[in-house]
Design an enzyme around this catalytic site. Sequence first.
Site, PDB file in Angstrom:
ATOM      1  N   ASP A  46      -8.943  13.566   0.056  1.00  0.00           N
ATOM      2  CA  ASP A  46      -8.549  13.639   1.467  1.00  0.00           C
ATOM      3  C   ASP A  46      -7.071  14.012   1.582  1.00  0.00           C
ATOM      4  O   ASP A  46      -6.550  14.208   2.682  1.00  0.00           O
ATOM      5  CB  ASP A  46      -8.898  12.356   2.233  1.00  0.00           C
ATOM      6  CG  ASP A  46      -8.224  11.136   1.669  1.00  0.00           C
ATOM      7  OD1 ASP A  46      -7.501  11.245   0.663  1.00  0.00           O
ATOM      8  OD2 ASP A  46      -8.420  10.038   2.244  1.00  0.00           O
ATOM      9  N   SER A  47      -6.394  14.163   0.433  1.00  0.00           N
ATOM     10  CA  SER A  47      -5.049  14.754   0.432  1.00  0.00           C
ATOM     11  C   SER A  47      -5.118  16.162   1.019  1.00  0.00           C
ATOM     12  O   SER A  47      -4.116  16.703   1.496  1.00  0.00           O
ATOM     13  CB  SER A  47      -4.489  14.816  -0.994  1.00  0.00           C
ATOM     14  OG  SER A  47      -5.435  15.405  -1.868  1.00  0.00           O
ATOM     15  N   GLU A 117     -11.397   4.198  -1.187  1.00  0.00           N
ATOM     16  CA  GLU A 117     -10.118   3.512  -1.449  1.00  0.00           C
ATOM     17  C   GLU A 117     -10.213   2.012  -1.167  1.00  0.00           C
ATOM     18  O   GLU A 117     -10.874   1.601  -0.223  1.00  0.00           O
ATOM     19  CB  GLU A 117      -9.019   4.105  -0.560  1.00  0.00           C
ATOM     20  CG  GLU A 117      -8.621   5.513  -0.936  1.00  0.00           C
ATOM     21  CD  GLU A 117      -7.411   6.001  -0.142  1.00  0.00           C
ATOM     22  OE1 GLU A 117      -6.790   5.219   0.605  1.00  0.00           O
ATOM     23  OE2 GLU A 117      -7.098   7.198  -0.275  1.00  0.00           O
ATOM     24  N   GLU A 185      -3.516   4.436  -8.517  1.00  0.00           N
ATOM     25  CA  GLU A 185      -2.392   5.248  -8.031  1.00  0.00           C
ATOM     26  C   GLU A 185      -1.123   4.413  -7.896  1.00  0.00           C
ATOM     27  O   GLU A 185      -1.141   3.332  -7.274  1.00  0.00           O
ATOM     28  CB  GLU A 185      -2.749   5.871  -6.672  1.00  0.00           C
ATOM     29  CG  GLU A 185      -1.610   6.716  -6.092  1.00  0.00           C
ATOM     30  CD  GLU A 185      -2.025   7.607  -4.923  1.00  0.00           C
ATOM     31  OE1 GLU A 185      -3.242   7.705  -4.620  1.00  0.00           O
ATOM     32  OE2 GLU A 185      -1.126   8.213  -4.316  1.00  0.00           O
TER      33      GLU A 185
HETATM   34  O1  KIV Z   1      -6.825  12.467  -2.058  1.00  0.00           O
HETATM   35  C1  KIV Z   1      -6.383  12.591  -3.190  1.00  0.00           C
HETATM   36  O2  KIV Z   1      -5.931  13.664  -3.607  1.00  0.00           O
HETATM   37  C2  KIV Z   1      -6.389  11.427  -4.059  1.00  0.00           C
HETATM   38  C3  KIV Z   1      -5.686  11.532  -5.377  1.00  0.00           C
HETATM   39  C4  KIV Z   1      -4.233  11.526  -5.177  1.00  0.00           C
HETATM   40  C5  KIV Z   1      -6.152  10.507  -6.329  1.00  0.00           C
HETATM   41  O3  KIV Z   1      -6.928  10.434  -3.714  1.00  0.00           O
END
Ligand code: KIV
Length: 286
Positions: A46-47, A117, A185
Site C-alpha cells: 500500500d506504499s 499490518e 519494519e
Molecule cells: O507497503 C509496503 O511497501 C510495505 C513494505 C514497506 C513492507 O508494507
Amino acid sequence: MRPQVTLRRLEEMKAGHEPIVMVTAYDYPTARVAERAEVDMVLVGDSGAQVVLGYDSTVAVSIDEMLVLARAVRRGVRSAFVVCDLPFGSTEVSDEQAVATAVRFVREAGADAVKLEGGGEARLSRIRAIAAAGIAVVAHVGLTPQTAVALGGMRAQGRTADSAARFAREAVAVQEAGASVLVIEAVPAEVVDVVLPALDIPVIGIGAGRADGQVLVMHDLLGITEGKTAAFVKRFAAVGDEMAGGVAAYAAEVRSGVFPGAEHGYTANEAAVAAARDALATPATD
Ligand code: KIV
C-alpha cells in the site's frame, strides 16, 4: 523458466539460510523488472498509495485502487510469490470483512498471500480468520504505517523497554495466529535478534537487521522517489534522474525541430500525395 516460488520454497530458503529477496511492484512494468531480476517475493504494497498514486499516506488508498495495481502486477509476474497488502479500512470492521477482502485479492488479482499490518488482539483475530479461510497471511509488525499516528508517528519501534516487549509479544503472537511469513519494519537489529529464534516462519526485514530476507520499496531503491527517504533505504540506481533526463532531451528536440526526423515516420508514393492534394481541390460528392 524459473520454478514457481511457493511457501514451501520460502520455508526451505529459511532453513537453508538462503536470503529471501522481496521488492514492491505496483504495475506491469515494475512487475516485469522484479521478475527479470529473479526476486523471490513481490509485494503489491500500500506504499503504492504514496509512490505511484501521490497520496500523502497509505491510509487513503481504496480496495479498488489496490486491486487495479495488484492485477497489473500479477500479469507481469510468472514465478515470484505475489503478496498483496490489505489497505486500511478493508479489515478493521470484522473478521468477516477481512476474509471478504482477502478473498477479493486472491480471486480478482491472483494474490498468493495477503499482508495485514499489526499484532494486537483484533489483528490476531483477523489473521486467524483469513488463515482459516485457506488464504496465506503475511503479518507485518514493528512500524505499521497504516496506524503510525497511534504509534507516535513514522518512527522506529522497539527502542524502549515497553515498545521492545510489545514488539516481541506481537511477533510471536502473529505466528501463533497462523501467519505464514512475517515482515518486521523499523526495529533495532539487537531487538529483532532476540525474537528471531522464537520464529519458525520466514521473517523479512526492512530496517530490522538481517532476518531471513529483505524487502524494499522499488521506487526507493531505484531512486525514483523524490526527497528524503527512511534511514533503512539504500539507493541502488538513479532511475528518476535518468527518466527526467530522457524526457528533457525529448522536449528539447521537439522544441528545436530535431525530432521527429525522417526516419521516425512513414513514406508514401507520389500517387498517394497527389490524391490527397486532389481530394482537397475537388468538392466531395457523397
Ligand atoms: O507497503 C509496503 O511497501 C510495505 C513494505 C514497506 C513492507 O508494507
